[in-house]
Motif scaffolding. Structure first.
Motif, PDB file in Angstrom:
ATOM      1  N   VAL A   1      46.221  30.449  45.073  1.00  0.00           N
ATOM      2  CA  VAL A   1      46.448  32.150  43.844  1.00  0.00           C
ATOM      3  C   VAL A   1      45.870  32.935  44.254  1.00  0.00           C
ATOM      4  CG1 VAL A   1      44.432  31.908  42.399  1.00  0.00           C
ATOM      5  CG2 VAL A   1      44.433  29.966  42.771  1.00  0.00           C
ATOM      6  N   THR A   2      46.863  34.424  44.184  1.00  0.00           N
ATOM      7  CA  THR A   2      47.431  35.420  43.835  1.00  0.00           C
ATOM      8  C   THR A   2      47.206  36.032  42.364  1.00  0.00           C
ATOM      9  OG1 THR A   2      47.841  35.037  46.070  1.00  0.00           O
ATOM     10  CG2 THR A   2      48.373  37.325  45.353  1.00  0.00           C
ATOM     11  N   ILE A   3      46.922  36.773  42.348  1.00  0.00           N
ATOM     12  CA  ILE A   3      46.301  37.076  41.042  1.00  0.00           C
ATOM     13  C   ILE A   3      46.688  39.030  40.795  1.00  0.00           C
ATOM     14  CG2 ILE A   3      45.139  38.389  38.996  1.00  0.00           C
ATOM     15  CD1 ILE A   3      45.853  34.704  38.874  1.00  0.00           C
ATOM     16  N   TRP A   4      47.647  39.909  40.427  1.00  0.00           N
ATOM     17  CA  TRP A   4      47.753  41.573  40.586  1.00  0.00           C
ATOM     18  C   TRP A   4      46.922  42.213  39.338  1.00  0.00           C
ATOM     19  CZ3 TRP A   4      49.813  45.007  43.237  1.00  0.00           C
ATOM     20  CH2 TRP A   4      50.797  46.435  42.107  1.00  0.00           C
ATOM     21  N   LEU A   5      46.232  43.319  39.812  1.00  0.00           N
ATOM     22  CA  LEU A   5      45.593  43.905  38.576  1.00  0.00           C
ATOM     23  C   LEU A   5      46.020  45.169  38.984  1.00  0.00           C
ATOM     24  CD1 LEU A   5      42.434  41.746  39.062  1.00  0.00           C
ATOM     25  CD2 LEU A   5      43.724  41.475  36.992  1.00  0.00           C
ATOM     26  N   ASP A   6      46.027  45.699  38.110  1.00  0.00           N
ATOM     27  CA  ASP A   6      46.226  47.621  37.257  1.00  0.00           C
ATOM     28  C   ASP A   6      45.331  47.491  36.357  1.00  0.00           C
ATOM     29  OD1 ASP A   6      47.699  49.632  36.565  1.00  0.00           O
ATOM     30  OD2 ASP A   6      49.976  48.876  37.996  1.00  0.00           O
ATOM     31  N   THR A   7      44.160  48.550  36.526  1.00  0.00           N
ATOM     32  CA  THR A   7      43.954  49.220  35.383  1.00  0.00           C
ATOM     33  C   THR A   7      44.620  49.760  33.933  1.00  0.00           C
ATOM     34  OG1 THR A   7      43.972  51.155  36.229  1.00  0.00           O
ATOM     35  CG2 THR A   7      41.729  49.796  36.393  1.00  0.00           C
ATOM     36  N   GLU A   8      45.982  49.955  34.208  1.00  0.00           N
ATOM     37  CA  GLU A   8      46.862  50.394  33.638  1.00  0.00           C
ATOM     38  C   GLU A   8      47.065  49.326  32.852  1.00  0.00           C
ATOM     39  OE1 GLU A   8      47.992  53.581  32.981  1.00  0.00           O
ATOM     40  OE2 GLU A   8      46.828  54.044  34.078  1.00  0.00           O
ATOM     41  N   ALA A   9      46.694  47.916  32.733  1.00  0.00           N
ATOM     42  CA  ALA A   9      46.998  46.984  32.165  1.00  0.00           C
ATOM     43  C   ALA A   9      46.036  45.808  31.507  1.00  0.00           C
ATOM     44  CB  ALA A   9      48.714  45.569  33.196  1.00  0.00           C
ATOM     45  N   LEU A  10      45.080  46.562  32.408  1.00  0.00           N
ATOM     46  CA  LEU A  10      43.872  45.995  31.588  1.00  0.00           C
ATOM     47  C   LEU A  10      43.227  46.375  30.077  1.00  0.00           C
ATOM     48  CD1 LEU A  10      41.910  46.122  34.900  1.00  0.00           C
ATOM     49  CD2 LEU A  10      43.146  44.067  33.891  1.00  0.00           C
TER      50      LEU A  10
ATOM     51  N   MET B   1      43.859  52.031  38.957  1.00  0.00           N
ATOM     52  CA  MET B   1      43.914  51.763  40.301  1.00  0.00           C
ATOM     53  C   MET B   1      44.618  49.931  40.487  1.00  0.00           C
ATOM     54  SD  MET B   1      39.486  52.273  41.405  1.00  0.00           S
ATOM     55  CE  MET B   1      39.936  51.620  43.175  1.00  0.00           C
ATOM     56  N   ARG B   2      45.308  49.601  41.787  1.00  0.00           N
ATOM     57  CA  ARG B   2      45.640  48.545  41.843  1.00  0.00           C
ATOM     58  C   ARG B   2      44.876  47.871  42.637  1.00  0.00           C
ATOM     59  NH1 ARG B   2      51.947  50.836  41.774  1.00  0.00           N
ATOM     60  NH2 ARG B   2      51.872  51.180  39.655  1.00  0.00           N
ATOM     61  N   ALA B   3      44.731  46.348  42.025  1.00  0.00           N
ATOM     62  CA  ALA B   3      44.382  45.232  43.400  1.00  0.00           C
ATOM     63  C   ALA B   3      44.925  44.070  43.458  1.00  0.00           C
ATOM     64  CB  ALA B   3      42.871  44.990  42.434  1.00  0.00           C
TER      65      ALA B   3
ATOM     66  N   GLU C   1      36.253  57.238  38.411  1.00  0.00           N
ATOM     67  CA  GLU C   1      35.212  56.221  38.573  1.00  0.00           C
ATOM     68  C   GLU C   1      35.059  55.373  37.436  1.00  0.00           C
ATOM     69  OE1 GLU C   1      35.403  59.318  39.696  1.00  0.00           O
ATOM     70  OE2 GLU C   1      34.526  59.130  41.758  1.00  0.00           O
ATOM     71  N   ALA C   2      35.643  55.485  36.624  1.00  0.00           N
ATOM     72  CA  ALA C   2      35.225  54.716  35.457  1.00  0.00           C
ATOM     73  C   ALA C   2      36.785  53.317  35.684  1.00  0.00           C
ATOM     74  CB  ALA C   2      35.846  55.252  33.999  1.00  0.00           C
ATOM     75  N   GLN C   3      37.558  53.743  35.931  1.00  0.00           N
ATOM     76  CA  GLN C   3      38.404  53.021  36.250  1.00  0.00           C
ATOM     77  C   GLN C   3      38.133  52.006  37.331  1.00  0.00           C
ATOM     78  OE1 GLN C   3      41.959  56.219  36.043  1.00  0.00           O
ATOM     79  NE2 GLN C   3      43.202  54.390  35.165  1.00  0.00           N
ATOM     80  N   SER C   4      37.705  51.702  38.523  1.00  0.00           N
ATOM     81  CA  SER C   4      37.518  51.484  39.757  1.00  0.00           C
ATOM     82  C   SER C   4      36.726  50.322  38.813  1.00  0.00           C
ATOM     83  CB  SER C   4      36.427  52.614  40.768  1.00  0.00           C
ATOM     84  OG  SER C   4      36.181  51.654  41.752  1.00  0.00           O
ATOM     85  N   GLU C   5      35.550  51.019  38.077  1.00  0.00           N
ATOM     86  CA  GLU C   5      34.662  50.630  37.863  1.00  0.00           C
ATOM     87  C   GLU C   5      34.544  49.027  36.674  1.00  0.00           C
ATOM     88  OE1 GLU C   5      31.737  52.933  36.011  1.00  0.00           O
ATOM     89  OE2 GLU C   5      31.392  54.066  37.240  1.00  0.00           O
ATOM     90  N   ARG C   6      36.002  49.159  36.287  1.00  0.00           N
ATOM     91  CA  ARG C   6      36.322  48.265  34.790  1.00  0.00           C
ATOM     92  C   ARG C   6      37.116  47.218  35.932  1.00  0.00           C
ATOM     93  NH1 ARG C   6      39.555  51.795  32.117  1.00  0.00           N
ATOM     94  NH2 ARG C   6      41.380  51.356  32.440  1.00  0.00           N
ATOM     95  N   LEU C   7      38.024  47.966  37.517  1.00  0.00           N
ATOM     96  CA  LEU C   7      38.551  46.912  37.995  1.00  0.00           C
ATOM     97  C   LEU C   7      37.235  46.075  38.185  1.00  0.00           C
ATOM     98  CD1 LEU C   7      41.843  46.049  39.182  1.00  0.00           C
ATOM     99  CD2 LEU C   7      41.448  47.503  40.595  1.00  0.00           C
ATOM    100  N   ALA C   8      36.655  46.674  38.881  1.00  0.00           N
ATOM    101  CA  ALA C   8      35.291  45.741  39.410  1.00  0.00           C
ATOM    102  C   ALA C   8      34.599  44.565  38.192  1.00  0.00           C
ATOM    103  CB  ALA C   8      34.164  46.843  40.162  1.00  0.00           C
ATOM    104  N   ARG C   9      34.499  45.082  37.242  1.00  0.00           N
ATOM    105  CA  ARG C   9      34.392  43.950  36.668  1.00  0.00           C
ATOM    106  C   ARG C   9      35.215  42.908  35.922  1.00  0.00           C
ATOM    107  NH1 ARG C   9      32.285  48.382  34.181  1.00  0.00           N
ATOM    108  NH2 ARG C   9      34.461  48.738  32.191  1.00  0.00           N
ATOM    109  N   LYS C  10      36.662  43.265  36.411  1.00  0.00           N
ATOM    110  CA  LYS C  10      37.462  42.196  36.032  1.00  0.00           C
ATOM    111  C   LYS C  10      37.823  40.922  37.294  1.00  0.00           C
ATOM    112  CE  LYS C  10      41.220  40.939  33.487  1.00  0.00           C
ATOM    113  NZ  LYS C  10      41.058  40.359  32.396  1.00  0.00           N
ATOM    114  N   VAL C  11      37.941  41.989  38.253  1.00  0.00           N
ATOM    115  CA  VAL C  11      37.370  40.609  39.830  1.00  0.00           C
ATOM    116  C   VAL C  11      36.776  39.915  39.204  1.00  0.00           C
ATOM    117  CG1 VAL C  11      37.381  40.828  42.208  1.00  0.00           C
ATOM    118  CG2 VAL C  11      38.955  42.548  41.404  1.00  0.00           C
TER     119      VAL C  11
END
Length: 147
Positions: free
Chosen positions: A138-147, A1-3, A39-49
């Protein structure tokens, strides 16, 4: 996922002239599910955010998270984060299919809320108008492929 995560003083989204979600200080999170995301990637991204330390502390340093500040989150689906812009016309073939994208978007939003964050939302797949006051900026790019 990307955010794409933006620290905001305020943000809101409208659909057909009606406000569907708005927040005060916190984050605007534009989110996109990619093909094969889970869903696991979604959860990991949410924790990061929610734990991303991009809010100012007493020394004016970015050292506090959304959880630390009690900030709010406006979550907006944005499949264009999947854009491949090799030519002049972007392609979106790597984005998740709409039914998967909706499911993962809703799961991501629920995961943010499960951390005790007040969440507001856009409407998945709608033509939305998003307004924000970017704080910093402040703008941050997140991608679960890089987390």
């Amino acid at each position: 996922m990307r955010a794409l995560v933006q620290r905001v003083s305020q943000a809101g989204v409208t659909v057909d002239g009606a406000v569907t979600g708005e927040v005060g200080p916190g984050l605007l999170v534009l989110v996109c599910a990619m093909q094969g995301d889970t869903e696991a990637q979604s959860e990991r991204l949410a924790r990061k955010v929610v734990n991303l330390r991009i809010f100012r502390d007493e020394q004016d340093r970015m050292n506090r998270s959304l959880l630390d500040t009690g900030g709010q989150a406006l979550i907006v689906s944005q499949f264009t984060l999947a854009a491949e812009a090799k030519g002049n016309r972007p392609g979106f073939s790597t984005a998740a299919k709409p039914e998967d994208g909706r499911r993962l978007y809703e799961h991501f939003s629920a995961q943010i809320a499960s951390h005790g964050v007040m969440v507001a939302n856009g409407i998945f797949g709608a033509d939305m108008k998003v307004a924000l006051v970017n704080d910093g900026p402040v703008t941050i790019w997140l991608d679960t492929e890089a987390l």
